[in-house]
Design an enzyme around this catalytic site. Structure first.
Site, mmCIF file in Angstrom:
data_model
loop_
_atom_site.group_PDB
_atom_site.id
_atom_site.type_symbol
_atom_site.label_atom_id
_atom_site.label_comp_id
_atom_site.label_asym_id
_atom_site.label_seq_id
_atom_site.Cartn_x
_atom_site.Cartn_y
_atom_site.Cartn_z
ATOM 1 N N PRO A 1 0.828 -1.214 0.000
ATOM 2 C CG PRO A 1 -0.782 -1.577 1.625
ATOM 3 C CD PRO A 1 0.543 -2.077 1.153
ATOM 4 C CD GLU A 2 4.246 2.340 -2.249
ATOM 5 O OE1 GLU A 2 4.482 3.203 -1.389
ATOM 6 O OE2 GLU A 2 5.068 1.459 -2.559
ATOM 7 C CE LYS B 1 5.267 4.663 1.027
ATOM 8 N NZ LYS B 1 6.379 3.716 0.867
#
Length: 276
Positions: free
Chosen positions: A2-3, A58
């Site tokens: 996940p960015e 993030k």
């Protein structure tokens, strides 16, 4: 992994289903993802109302009615979800929060358990403690130029440094450098003010495009480099055309390693710097 775009999508989901709800219960199925003792987390959350959400790079912040923050970092495989009944809990739900009015449970999902759940007194305090730079969507071109101009390091590792700008991950930096036509092994202080302007515009383009498409790369424009990252041929079905530069269809995208990270470039759009 996940960015920033994925985390922004998660934040919007939490905002939609949880804001205004009071946390009435907490299930900890695996304490490995907790970066705070379970008893402290339970005491900080139970009975508190979720008043909003925010994000820095993030990191997703869930704002509580006493001003404190629940901080979610999703590591390599983290996700967020919701369910009503225990048998319907998503697989790999590590922690779940019961929400008062909706009857929903908010699930922190993490197959590999590299994500972390924390508490913070404020976003500013968390940013300082973690030595994070400004959010990548918020950094100005002037600030970016000032930071790059002080460093004699390859531009790709610089952009990956969360202390410079929070939220830029590996594929995003490759995409940004491709859109800005800058080679990843350019030295930071060699990038001109005009080039930094193109770099800043590319950061905005890539991140806003990814957020718009909820980080589903298959829906990104054909002009994006991401389709060449050996993932899929959705941009050019039934052919290997996606492995060539979208600007120069006869130029093959090259894969190398910069700072130990897999790196994709177009040798024509992003000429390598001359040896010093």
């Amino acid at each position: 992994m996940p960015e920033l775009p994925e985390v922004e999508t998660y934040r919007r989901f939490i905002d939609e289903v949880a804001v205004g709800q009071t946390i009435t219960g907490l299930d900890v199925n695996d304490a490995h993802v907790l970066a705070v003792p379970e008893a402290e987390l339970r005491a900080a959350l139970l009975g508190r109302t979720i008043t909003g959400t925010s994000r820095l790079g993030k990191n997703c912040f869930v704002e509580l009615d006493n001003g404190r923050l629940l901080v979610l970092h999703f590591g390599m495989t983290g996700d967020i979800g919701a369910y009503r009944d225990a048998p319907d809990a998503p697989r790999f739900t590590r922690v779940a929060w019961h929400l008062s009015d909706s009857g929903l449970n908010l699930a922190f999902i993490d197959p590999r358990k590299f994500g972390r759940i924390r508490l913070a007194d404020s976003a500013a305090a968390y940013q300082k403690a973690k030595k994070l730079g400004p959010d990548a969507l918020q950094i100005s071109a002037a600030e970016l130029h000032e930071k790059l101009s002080r460093r004699r390091v390859f531009v790709k590792p610089l952009l990956l440094d969360q202390g410079l700008a929070a939220g830029l991950g590996n594929w995003i930096v490759d995409e940004v450098l491709f859109q800005a036509k800058i080679h990843p092994e350019r030295i930071g202080n060699s990038v001109s003010e005009k080039e930094v302007g193109a770099l800043h515009a590319a950061i905005q383009l890539v991140l806003t495009t990814a957020i718009q498409h909820e980080a589903n790369y298959r829906n990104f424009p054909k002009s994006f480099l991401i389709h060449a990252r050996e993932w899929d041929e959705s941009a050019t079905p039934g052919s290997d055309a996606h492995t060539f530069c979208p600007r120069h269809p006869k130029t093959k995208i090259e894969k190398t390693y910069v700072g130990g990270r897999a790196t994709y470039t177009c040798p024509k759009c992003q000429p390598a710097p001359s040896p010093s």
